[in-house]
Design a protein around this motif. Structure first.
Motif, mmCIF file in Angstrom:
data_model
loop_
_atom_site.group_PDB
_atom_site.id
_atom_site.type_symbol
_atom_site.label_atom_id
_atom_site.label_comp_id
_atom_site.label_asym_id
_atom_site.label_seq_id
_atom_site.Cartn_x
_atom_site.Cartn_y
_atom_site.Cartn_z
ATOM 1 N N THR A 122 -22.623 -13.488 -10.397
ATOM 2 C CA THR A 122 -22.085 -13.349 -9.041
ATOM 3 C C THR A 122 -21.519 -14.667 -8.542
ATOM 4 O OG1 THR A 122 -23.607 -11.551 -8.521
ATOM 5 C CG2 THR A 122 -22.678 -12.748 -6.655
ATOM 6 N N ALA A 123 -22.259 -15.751 -8.747
ATOM 7 C CA ALA A 123 -21.779 -17.070 -8.312
ATOM 8 C C ALA A 123 -20.495 -17.453 -9.045
ATOM 9 C CB ALA A 123 -22.856 -18.125 -8.538
ATOM 10 N N MET A 124 -20.444 -17.191 -10.341
ATOM 11 C CA MET A 124 -19.246 -17.515 -11.113
ATOM 12 C C MET A 124 -18.064 -16.651 -10.675
ATOM 13 S SD MET A 124 -21.026 -18.147 -14.836
ATOM 14 C CE MET A 124 -19.500 -18.477 -15.711
ATOM 15 N N SER A 125 -18.336 -15.415 -10.322
ATOM 16 C CA SER A 125 -17.289 -14.520 -9.832
ATOM 17 C C SER A 125 -16.700 -15.047 -8.521
ATOM 18 C CB SER A 125 -17.850 -13.113 -9.648
ATOM 19 O OG SER A 125 -16.871 -12.255 -9.145
ATOM 20 N N LYS A 126 -17.559 -15.523 -7.634
ATOM 21 C CA LYS A 126 -17.083 -16.107 -6.376
ATOM 22 C C LYS A 126 -16.207 -17.325 -6.654
ATOM 23 C CE LYS A 126 -20.979 -14.627 -3.548
ATOM 24 N NZ LYS A 126 -22.179 -15.054 -2.803
ATOM 25 N N ALA A 127 -16.639 -18.146 -7.585
ATOM 26 C CA ALA A 127 -15.866 -19.345 -7.913
ATOM 27 C C ALA A 127 -14.514 -18.986 -8.517
ATOM 28 C CB ALA A 127 -16.649 -20.228 -8.877
ATOM 29 N N ALA A 128 -14.476 -17.920 -9.289
ATOM 30 C CA ALA A 128 -13.235 -17.520 -9.973
ATOM 31 C C ALA A 128 -12.272 -16.767 -9.065
ATOM 32 C CB ALA A 128 -13.577 -16.651 -11.182
ATOM 33 N N ALA A 129 -12.719 -16.384 -7.885
ATOM 34 C CA ALA A 129 -11.920 -15.520 -7.015
ATOM 35 C C ALA A 129 -10.654 -16.175 -6.468
ATOM 36 C CB ALA A 129 -12.768 -15.002 -5.854
ATOM 37 N N SER A 130 -10.693 -17.485 -6.210
ATOM 38 C CA SER A 130 -9.539 -18.129 -5.583
ATOM 39 C C SER A 130 -9.466 -19.603 -5.943
ATOM 40 C CB SER A 130 -9.632 -17.985 -4.057
ATOM 41 O OG SER A 130 -8.698 -18.821 -3.423
ATOM 42 N N ARG A 131 -8.371 -19.979 -6.571
ATOM 43 C CA ARG A 131 -8.174 -21.399 -6.924
ATOM 44 C C ARG A 131 -8.039 -22.254 -5.661
ATOM 45 N NH1 ARG A 131 -7.507 -22.747 -12.118
ATOM 46 N NH2 ARG A 131 -6.371 -24.633 -11.606
ATOM 47 N N ASP A 132 -7.416 -21.710 -4.610
ATOM 48 C CA ASP A 132 -7.291 -22.461 -3.360
ATOM 49 C C ASP A 132 -8.665 -22.731 -2.762
ATOM 50 O OD1 ASP A 132 -4.528 -22.591 -3.527
ATOM 51 O OD2 ASP A 132 -4.222 -20.785 -2.309
ATOM 52 N N HIS A 133 -9.525 -21.718 -2.787
ATOM 53 C CA HIS A 133 -10.879 -21.878 -2.253
ATOM 54 C C HIS A 133 -11.653 -22.919 -3.066
ATOM 55 C CE1 HIS A 133 -14.388 -20.924 0.047
ATOM 56 N NE2 HIS A 133 -15.043 -20.412 -0.973
ATOM 57 N N ILE A 134 -11.483 -22.899 -4.374
ATOM 58 C CA ILE A 134 -12.152 -23.883 -5.235
ATOM 59 C C ILE A 134 -11.693 -25.298 -4.875
ATOM 60 C CG2 ILE A 134 -12.138 -24.791 -7.611
ATOM 61 C CD1 ILE A 134 -14.233 -22.692 -7.143
ATOM 62 N N ARG A 135 -10.413 -25.475 -4.613
ATOM 63 C CA ARG A 135 -9.919 -26.806 -4.223
ATOM 64 C C ARG A 135 -10.550 -27.250 -2.905
ATOM 65 N NH1 ARG A 135 -5.025 -24.455 -5.628
ATOM 66 N NH2 ARG A 135 -4.474 -24.894 -7.762
ATOM 67 N N GLU A 136 -10.642 -26.327 -1.939
ATOM 68 C CA GLU A 136 -11.262 -26.650 -0.650
ATOM 69 C C GLU A 136 -12.731 -27.033 -0.835
ATOM 70 O OE1 GLU A 136 -10.789 -23.298 1.961
ATOM 71 O OE2 GLU A 136 -8.605 -23.303 1.722
ATOM 72 N N ILE A 137 -13.437 -26.253 -1.636
ATOM 73 C CA ILE A 137 -14.847 -26.536 -1.888
ATOM 74 C C ILE A 137 -14.988 -27.864 -2.635
ATOM 75 C CG2 ILE A 137 -16.853 -25.739 -3.216
ATOM 76 C CD1 ILE A 137 -16.228 -22.943 -2.346
ATOM 77 N N GLY A 138 -14.082 -28.133 -3.534
ATOM 78 C CA GLY A 138 -14.103 -29.409 -4.252
ATOM 79 C C GLY A 138 -13.932 -30.590 -3.318
ATOM 80 N N CYS A 139 -13.044 -30.466 -2.354
ATOM 81 C CA CYS A 139 -12.857 -31.539 -1.354
ATOM 82 C C CYS A 139 -14.127 -31.725 -0.526
ATOM 83 C CB CYS A 139 -11.677 -31.230 -0.446
ATOM 84 S SG CYS A 139 -10.074 -31.389 -1.255
ATOM 85 N N ALA A 140 -14.742 -30.620 -0.129
ATOM 86 C CA ALA A 140 -15.987 -30.697 0.644
ATOM 87 C C ALA A 140 -17.105 -31.312 -0.194
ATOM 88 C CB ALA A 140 -16.390 -29.311 1.138
ATOM 89 N N ALA A 141 -17.136 -30.993 -1.482
ATOM 90 C CA ALA A 141 -18.136 -31.569 -2.378
ATOM 91 C C ALA A 141 -17.958 -33.074 -2.487
ATOM 92 C CB ALA A 141 -18.035 -30.912 -3.759
#
Length: 166
Positions: A122-141
């Motif tokens: 489930t967590a991996m599915s959320k991560a794979a759902a949107s490259r834009d979201h991953i970039r945003e989360i990466g910036c927050a990280a």
């Protein structure tokens, strides 16, 4: 690829995400290497153990770092700090020590229940759902880990010592 790192869990979760256009890079070697190679499909890639000096290149090659560890002796998970510094979010099990301090669900990454392949999927599915979201989360990280430095640790130690001295 040792028991407490749960590489087979990671591979099994990944293989359930057949619809996602993602790949998995497994780095290292060990007891489960043959089993992992046997179960892997064409979307799974392997690299040998990497020296610490090579790790920035490794993190930069992917979008998310996954630590599915579950077992005795699991420590902080310095790989998460390193990945966050490069703007890469993390998916970590509830046994990875840095999880409560660094990983905020859907903000800097995801924490899943250790040992649960379904929750890892489930967590991996959320991560794979949107490259834009991953970039945003990466910036927050990256912003989140900025407060974890020698300077901030030293400042906190001085502040604590001053408080005790009063």
């Amino acid at each position: 690829f040792e028991e407490k790192k749960r590489p087979v869990d990671l591979l099994e979760a990944f293989l359930k995400l057949k619809e996602a256009k993602i790949a998995l890079l497994l780095i290292g070697g060990g007891d489960f290497e043959e089993e992992l190679h046997t179960k892997a499909d064409e979307r799974v890639f392997f690299a040998p153990f990497q020296n610490q000096s090579q790790m920035p290149k490794v993190y930069a090659s992917g979008d998310v770092v996954v630590l599915p560890s579950f077992g005795r002796g699991e420590t902080w998970g310095l790989a998460v700090n390193e990945a966050f510094n490069l703007g890469r979010p993390a998916i970590v099990s509830s046994h990875v020590g840095c999880g409560p301090d660094l990983v905020i669900n859907d903000e800097t990454g995801w924490i899943f229940e250790a040992g649960s392949v379904a929750k890892l999927t489930t967590a991996m599915s959320k991560a794979a759902a949107s490259r834009d979201h991953i970039r945003e989360i990466g910036c927050a990280a990256q912003e989140r880990v900025a407060g974890f430095s020698y300077q901030s640790a030293g400042d906190a130690l001085v502040k604590t010592a001053q408080t005790i001295a009063k």
